[in-house]
Design an enzyme around this catalytic site. Structure first.
Site, short mmCIF file in Angstrom:
data_model
loop_
_atom_site.label_atom_id
_atom_site.label_comp_id
_atom_site.label_asym_id
_atom_site.label_seq_id
_atom_site.Cartn_x
_atom_site.Cartn_y
_atom_site.Cartn_z
N CYS A 197 0.88 -1.28 0.04
CA CYS A 197 0.00 0.04 0.01
C CYS A 197 0.89 1.33 0.07
CB CYS A 197 -1.01 -0.08 1.19
SG CYS A 197 -0.27 -0.23 2.78
N HIS A 503 -1.68 0.75 7.48
CA HIS A 503 -2.04 0.89 5.95
C HIS A 503 -1.91 2.34 5.27
CE1 HIS A 503 -4.26 -0.01 2.35
NE2 HIS A 503 -5.03 0.98 2.71
#
Length: 1376
Positions: A197, A503
């Site tokens: 990510c 994330h």
């Protein structure tokens, strides 16, 4: 008021009561409708979407009233799955197949009840393509349903499929289509490979930067110069083109990461987006050298600042110029509990100078003394693209945890940087100031470093495999106007999570429409300014300072601003403005995407099903996977299967056909006569990812015809039994119906086998060893327990056996033997010269056991001087039987001889190999020694470790055509010729005659708890008599030649044996073939991986063995009660491999260590070539690779020393007299570290009288000559020999622990064998050049890899992020 319709209630004047009555009547009518609906039967419909492989596992459940029209069913299904009504078919499933069922009419008004749906039951339907065309999605183009879920969601999205499951599969359908359809925003997402990510958010930011994207498009890749796979700029070009032109919702980044030189494991590494930004920019600079883009990174992202120190006494200022790619901003000052409120406040703190006073005074070159000074930073030049890193990760020294600071820090949409630049400094730098050497090229203040980020050392430290050098920087123009430093925010990289992990995603403002978008991996959605404000950080409610150590929060981590300058602000290139090479690339990618789309369509319409075929010549079942398009006909599928199974040169095509097959039950479900032109999609019930059935390519001979298989039939494999020959024939397949009676079934079998039906007996095997005689002629097959696939045994001999009870009959005994017989392949010991002497010893050990029973029928061997294997076995077992009868007569009082369980004394058994009349015997002890020493090679090749019982309990029976007792190798001959011959030669009283008897025998498989103390079952009881099972069951041995060859001198036996026989009895049967007593050889089971494990529990049966298992026989004495087989290894402390296997020895309970050493001496001399005296070696505990307690001579096994099976012990050769005299002493292995020479001395053993640290220091000082006060020591880590790189040992070990005894933390030295490193604290570490360090690192890496140790010891050390410019990881250890 306007009059209403009939169903409306219209109030009128002066009719209140009538109005109320009408209301009551209407309510009553509604209640009656509800009541009737509740009473109406309902139809449960379960629909499976078979139109693509992604949704085939989903089920849609509808519970509708039976009066519901069929068209309403279609409407409900269409709403559930999101298809347009009329673009799909629904087909009923009749329990067997959907091939013969016509689709339902989606316009029909017929009720479900009239359409033959069954109320109260499950009605299964298949949703299939209509006229070969796939269903059309309601929202296929816009995907409004998909984006509505994520439209305003900017945080980390839940994983697909994690939403609570409902019976509709709209969410599941989204997960499939979301990859294929572009988001309504017009932007394409990036697929997260695993933990990439951070990469996706940076790539999307670069893509949305017009200046970077346009410059990248202008660069042209040259095929001749570089491999496109490893070219980072080219792969970025391809990715950007796909992001701009692809119709997919998300695209992969694997090609980009492959150009970085990453393998699949890199996708699982968590990294920092700011770290990636710098490493990627460095790599791009290297790739763009000598091109127009060579200075692109510097022009866009690089700024300048001055690092200065000003003397407060004379005003002299020393300074240097540093470059930076981003500005790291502290969230919370060190030691403060209050965070900065805004980015502007943090920037002011960044340039706030500090006073150097007291012990930190600055040495002024002009004053020639230490003076108070002011040290700080000044910005000289801001880049066009300004990157701000918010340092949200910190380390808490109180809790020793890494923490994330979730405090609120606001940032403006427009940032004025004019207040932070020092224009005067830039105009006229002081002429008298001193610039450090190399300041212009010393790098950036990137991340936590303010300088030298582009230095060579830093490149190695950060893992960038390149020699970096920053190009010359353009100096900013003097007289820069302040109002030109207004920056516009366009990218916010957000981190959601804690310090332990999280994330990344990006919120990016498009310069095309000035709208903000959330780029969250594959999801792209429109967001607002309010969503951006949520990323400022902070949380509702109070939170302590340290609570953020494990807290999870979402806040901005990296900000990117662009300078507002109309003369420089670029727009994205339009399609017609693309360079020619980009236009070609766009066309190429479009063609690839169209090709992928066509391939997906083909996959979507391809039926994939298991295919089986029994090879007509080899008679081997072959398996493959048939992939056939749903529109292909059955005839075409047969041709494909025919070629797939390579039958072109074996059998004609017209002799093959496909039939529906159940491989699990070995059942042919149906054939497809007359459907050769039917599409496979219709025959198989649609396209599915998995099918509940298989296909069989059935073959026939040219003169045969195919049999028709109809649904509802059952398949029966019929085995014909010959009682006279005691054989069971190969199966004949017969198909029958469950409603047929046993009498009708007999007639059917009679036609197939030509046996008379009147005298026929049929035995059904319902499961393993469960035999059922079909004795009721009028009973149906269903009532008798027949299923899809069945196995029966039939015989029609007219004998008295028909009159006996089934469990007492000859037929039952023969089938019982058949079910329990397995085939084993036995490898006998090598027939070396040493083996001959062993056989001779075996012959001499036996005594004359009398003549063979004259009534026994002798089996004649083949012509020649040598007896056959069968003859040897027959003769041996006759002697054993005769001896058993003699033993029973001697004991006399043991009851009925037919029920006797007394075992024989094998020391008095005469081998069938003996010369007649030989009566010479030898002492057992001499025999054992002779066997052990006559051929040492046999012992060297023995398995290195013994094992307890192997617990796998497979129960596989032998194939029916394998077994035949008509051969001449039955173990025992018949004692009474009038009796019906049985498989094992005993009368009917000796074999198990009921299931209860078998159940009792099964108890033999349990552990023998009486022998647990010895770790194995002894072959002899305390009186020395054999414990072997004397109930001899079926045993047949034939010579066998192994295909792979076993080498000269080896011999194989193919043994058919009743698996209920015990291991002891099995070994007794093998005695004639091995040539020694069963107590002098061992049985090893060979597994598929060719690993061998000794089988030692003699009272257990062979039920854990299965057909075609391999067994290896090795010579060697079996263990008696209280004995253990011990693996002896030599400890070589100063060798590269400190553990060397020597031999297997036998230690006994009650034996002293000195006695075991006495027994080891001759074995070591003969087998290992070690000539040792008893006082010049010791035994010590071995725990994996680690040496442990030293065993003293007077220690007794099982009293002072616990011993078990698979025990291992170290043998250590001593240089002098044994120093260990008492258990109170402590033996420690020490090793000196010499930092000035960068080397380790050999091990030296110290024997301490106590666990005192002072005594350890004194002993170390004595052997080394280091003064006592300069001794420093540390405990070794890991397994022996605790190897560590000489580059790490000086810093990584815990030197000089503050303890007074060795048995406390952090040492915990309580047993012999601990490793201690020590050094002289006054000795300095050798200074190494880079070349010496790299060379030494290579040597250490090679040394430690050979010993199985890592180069460095670093628990949970984070892996550096690297981009390899050659496209593959550099194997040079120096780069690590």
């Amino acid at each position: 008021m306007v009059p209403g319709e009939e169903n409306q209630l219209v109030p009128k004047e002066d009719v209140f009561w009538r109005c109320r009555q009408n209301i009551f009547d209407e309510m009553k009518k509604k209640f009656l409708q509800i009541e009737n609906a509740a009473e109406e039967p309902r139809v449960l419909c379960i629909i499976q979407d078979t139109t693509n492989s992604k949704t085939v596992s989903e089920r849609i459940t509808l519970n509708l009233p039976a009066s519901t029209p069929v068209r309403k069913l279609f409407e409900d299904v269409a709403n559930k799955v999101g298809y347009i009504n009329g673009t799909f078919d629904l087909t009923r499933e009749n329990g067997v197949t959907t091939a013969d069922m016509a689709p339902l009419d989606h316009t029909s008004d017929k009720s479900l009840l009239d359409a033959n749906f069954e109320p109260g039951k499950k009605n299964f339907l298949h949703l299939t393509d209509k006229d070969g065309e796939p269903p059309q999605m309601l929202l296929e183009d816009s995907n409004n349903v998909d984006d509505s879920v994520h439209d305003r969601f900017i945080g980390p999205l839940p994983r697909e499929g994690s939403v609570a499951s409902t019976n509709d599969y709209v969410s599941q359908n989204y997960s499939y289509s979301s990859i294929l359809n572009k988001s309504e925003t017009g932007y394409v997402g990036l697929v997260n490979q695993a933990m990439t990510c951070y990469l996706n958010s940076l790539l999307q930011t670069l893509f949305m930067t017009p200046e970077f994207r346009n410059a990248l498009y202008k660069w042209e890749f040259e095929d001749s110069e570089e491999d496109p796979v490893t070219s980072i700029p080219y792969q970025l070009q391809r990715l950007f083109v796909l992001l701009q032109t692809s119709k997919k919702r998300a695209i992969e980044t694997t090609d980009v990461t492959r150009s970085f030189g990453w393998d699949s494991s890199e996708a699982w590494q968590q990294h920092d987006v700011q770290e990636l930004c710098r490493v990627m920019f460095d790599a791009l600079e290297q790739k763009w050298k000598q091109t127009e883009q060579a200075d692109l990174i510097n022009e866009l992202y690089q700024g300048k600042l001055k690092d200065y120190v000003r003397c407060l006494e004379c005003g002299y200022e020393g300074w240097r110029i540093d470059t930076y790619l981003d500005i790291p901003l502290v969230i919370r000052p060190y030691g403060s509990s209050q965070a900065f409120a805004s980015v502007e406040e943090a920037l002011h703190a960044f340039i706030q100078p500090e006073i150097l006073d007291g012990p930190n005074q600055y040495f002024c070159e002009r004053c020639k003394k230490k003076c108070d000074a002011r040290k700080g930073l000044r910005f000289l030049h801001f880049p066009y693209l300004l990157t701000l890193q918010l340092k949200r990760f910190d380390f808490d020294y109180t809790t020793m945890h890494r923490i994330k600071l979730n405090d609120r820090m606001s940032f403006p949409e427009e940032l004025d940087m004019s207040t932070f630049i020092d224009i005067e400094d830039e105009k006229s730098p002081q002429t008298e100031s001193c610039t450090d050497s190399g300041a212009e090229n010393e790098g950036s203040c990137h991340s936590d470093q303010m300088s030298n980020d582009f230095s060579t050392d830093d490149a190695v430290d950060e893992g960038i495999c390149l020699e970096s050098s920053s190009g010359s920087e353009k100096i900013s123009k003097p007289g820069l106007e302040k109002n030109s430093l207004m920056y516009e925010l366009f990218s916010v990289m957000v981190h959601s999570g804690s310090a332990a992990g999280g994330h990344y995603y990006a919120c990016i403002k498009s310069f095309s429409d000035d709208q903000w978008y959330s780029f969250n991996d594959q999801h792209v959605s429109r967001i607002t300014q309010e969503d951006i404000k949520k990323t400022h950080g902070g949380s509702s409610g109070s939170r302590g300072y340290y609570s953020s150590a494990f807290a999870s929060s979402t806040n901005a981590y990296m900000l990117i601003y662009r300078l507002k300058d109309p003369t420089r602000n670029a727009k994205f290139l339009e399609v017609d403005e693309y360079p020619e090479h980009i236009k070609n690339l766009v066309q190429k990618e479009r063609e690839l995407e169209e090709q992928e789309k066509r391939q997906r369509e083909i996959e979507r319409n391809t039926c994939k099903i298991k295919l089986f075929c029994l090879h007509p010549v080899k008679q081997v079942m072959m398996e493959n996977k048939l992939e056939v398009h749903k529109d292909k006909t059955l005839k075409e599928a047969v041709e494909m299967a025919y070629k797939m199974m390579d039958l072109e040169d074996v059998i004609p095509l017209d002799c093959c056909r496909l039939v529906k097959y159940d491989e699990f039950h070995d059942y042919l479900e149906r054939s497809y006569e007359g459907e050769e032109d039917t599409p496979m999609g219709l025959l198989l019930g649609g396209v599915k990812s998995t099918y509940m059935f298989d296909l069989l390519l059935e073959t026939r001979k040219p003169d045969q015809i195919f049999q028709s298989y109809k649904p509802g039939e059952v398949m029966v494999k019929v085995h014909v039994v010959d009682l006279k020959a005691e054989t069971v024939a190969a199966p004949v397949t017969v198909r029958a119906y469950l409603n047929q009676t046993v009498t009708e079934f007999k007639q059917l079998i009679s036609k197939a086998t030509h046996l008379p039906a009147d005298s026929m007996r049929i035995v059904l095997e319902r499961c393993y060893n469960d035999l059922r005689l079909l004795s009721m002629p009028s009973k149906t097959l269903k009532a008798e327990g027949f299923f899809r696939s069945n196995k029966v045994f039939v015989e029609s001999s007219e004998t008295v056996d028909h009159q006996a009870a089934f469990t007492d009959s000859h037929l039952w005994k023969l089938l019982d033997r058949h079910a329990n017989t397995i085939r084993l392949f036995v490898l006998l010991p090598e027939q070396s010269p040493g083996s001959y002497s062993k056989r001779t010893a075996y012959q001499k050990a036996g005594g004359d056991s009398g003549n063979v029973d004259d009534d026994c029928e002798r089996v004649k061997g083949p012509a020649g001087n040598l007896k056959s294997v069968d003859a040897i076995l027959e003769e041996s077992t006759e002697k054993l039987k005769s001896l058993s009868l003699q033993q029973q007569q001697q004991d006399g009082d043991n009851g009925d001889s037919s029920k006797s369980t007394e075992t024989s004394d094998f020391e008095n058994i005469e081998s069938p190999l003996n010369e007649r009349g030989s009566s010479t015997s030898v002492d057992n002890r001499e025999l054992e020694q002779h066997i052990q020493t006559s051929d040492p090679e046999n012992f060297q090749s023995e398995e290195r470790s013994d094992s307890d019982v192997n617990n796998d309990r497979s129960t596989s029976s032998v194939d029916s055509d394998i077994l035949s007792s008509s051969h001449s190798s039955d173990t025992l001959c018949n004692a009474d010729s009038a009796q019906i011959p049985l498989a094992n030669g005993l009368d009917s009283h000796s074999i198990t005659s009921s299931r209860r008897t078998k159940a009792n025998e099964g108890k033999k498989e349990t552990w023998d708890t009486a022998e647990e103390d010895s770790g194995t079952d002894s072959e002899y009881d305390e009186s020395g008599k054999s414990r072997g099972d004397m109930q001899y069951m079926y045993f047949k041995a034939d010579p066998y030649t192994a295909d792979e060859g076993s080498g000269e001198g080896h011999k194989w036996l193919m043994v058919h044996v009743d698996k209920r026989i015990t291991l002891a009895a099995f070994k007794q049967h093998l005695e004639p073939f091995v040539g020694v007593l069963s107590s002098h050889f061992k049985v090893f089971r060979v597994y598929t991986s060719n690993q061998e494990f000794e089988t030692v529990r003699l009272n257990e049966t062979l039920s854990s063995f299965s057909d075609d298992n391999k067994i290896t026989i090795r010579l060697g004495r079996a263990l008696k009660k209280g004995e253990y087989r011990v693996k002896v290894c030599q400890l070589l402390v100063n060798e590269q491999e400190p553990c060397k296997f020597l031999l297997d020895a036998v230690f006994a309970k009650g034996m002293t260590v000195r006695q075991s050493k006495e027994e080891l001496i001759p074995q070591l001399r003969e087998q290992c070539g070690l000539d040792l005296s008893i006082d010049r070696f010791r035994l010590r505990k071995k725990t994996w690779k680690n040496p442990g307690t030293v065993f003293l001579d007077y220690h007794i096994y099982e009293e002072d020393i616990n011993i078990s099976s698979n025990w291992e012990v170290f043998l250590e050769v001593l240089d002098g007299v044994e120093k260990m005299k008492s258990m109170s002493q402590l033996a420690i292995l020490t090793r000196r570290w010499r930092p000035a020479e960068m080397k380790l001395d050999p091990f030296q053993e110290l024997v301490l009288e106590s666990n005192s640290v002072d005594e350890l220091r004194e002993k170390l000082s004595e052997i080394s000559g280091i003064p006592l006060e300069d001794i420093e020591f540390a405990k070794g880590r890991g397994t022996f020999p605790c190897d560590i790189s000489v580059l790490d040992i000086h810093q990584d070990l815990d030197w000089n622990p503050k303890v007074s005894t060795l048995n406390v933390w952090p040492l915990y030295i309580c047993d012999d064998g601990a490793v201690i490193f020590y050094r002289d604290r006054t000795e300095e570490v050798m200074e190494l050049t880079d070349e010496q360090r790299n060379e030494l690192m290579k040597k250490e890496s090679s040394r430690l890899q050979k010993t199985g140790h890592r180069v460095t010891y670093s628990p949970r050390k984070e892996k550096a992020l690297k981009i390899y410019l050659d496209g593959a990881p550099n194997k040079d250890v120096a780069q690590d």
